[in-house]
Motif scaffolding. Sequence first.
Motif, short mmCIF file in Angstrom:
data_model
loop_
_atom_site.label_atom_id
_atom_site.label_comp_id
_atom_site.label_asym_id
_atom_site.label_seq_id
_atom_site.Cartn_x
_atom_site.Cartn_y
_atom_site.Cartn_z
N LEU A 52 6.83 -8.96 4.40
CA LEU A 52 6.80 -7.69 4.55
C LEU A 52 7.76 -6.70 4.07
O LEU A 52 7.46 -5.85 3.41
N VAL A 53 9.07 -7.14 3.87
CA VAL A 53 10.01 -6.27 3.25
C VAL A 53 9.45 -6.17 1.67
O VAL A 53 9.71 -5.23 1.10
N ARG A 54 9.07 -7.30 0.92
CA ARG A 54 8.45 -7.31 -0.16
C ARG A 54 7.32 -6.47 -0.51
O ARG A 54 7.44 -5.69 -1.48
N MET A 57 8.44 -2.68 -0.57
CA MET A 57 8.86 -2.58 -1.74
C MET A 57 8.08 -2.33 -2.99
O MET A 57 8.30 -1.31 -3.73
N LYS A 58 7.02 -3.04 -2.86
CA LYS A 58 5.96 -2.82 -3.61
C LYS A 58 4.91 -1.70 -3.44
O LYS A 58 4.60 -1.20 -4.38
N ARG A 59 4.94 -1.30 -2.25
CA ARG A 59 4.18 -0.26 -1.90
C ARG A 59 4.73 0.56 -1.01
O ARG A 59 4.54 0.53 0.39
#
Length: 202
Positions: A52-54, A57-59
């Motif tokens: 979820l953190v990634r 960061m992507k969206r």
Amino acid sequence: LGIALALVMSESSRTMARLGAGFSAILVLVVILLTQSRGAFIGLVIGMGPALVRLGMKRPGLLVPAVLAGLAIGLAIPDSVWERLSGIEKLTSMSTVADADPEGSAAQRLEIQKVALQIFSDNPVFGVGLGAYPQANVMYAPDLGKRDAHNTYLTLAAEVGLPGLLLWLACFGTVLRYAYRRRRLASLGASATQQAWIERAL
């Protein structure tokens, strides 16, 4: 016209799938919180947190709805849930386990797991028999009664001994290895993402 219609329908179904997945994730979180299961909560944080953190960061556009959903969930969940989950920090030491919750369930589970270890050490080869752990628990600790070990590995070790536990670990390891290999072979995209979530679930 047919191709354009198919593309629109495909995009619409993807949007519906994303909305469904988001709603399902929120529902799972609420159910886990309402059950007040500390183990499930820790598993959820470890399994889903990094992904979820990634994703955030992507969206970055998803951060505002996620924060709003988190606030809504936080306000809707009873205070007793947060009090119980706050006891997680007491589970880091055997000397503070008794302070983890007022009803003493964490301390009792620790005692049950000590009994499971004793049962395993007394029956390391054949165990006490598949499904017989509750009866063995009451024989070893009558004050605890017929209880489950609340630990798959200890239950298996006590019931089927070391050979059975090793066989189960080998089966589990094979599935995990197969899922890993399938993800490595999958081309980047939806298939690889699905395989990654299967690995996380395992």
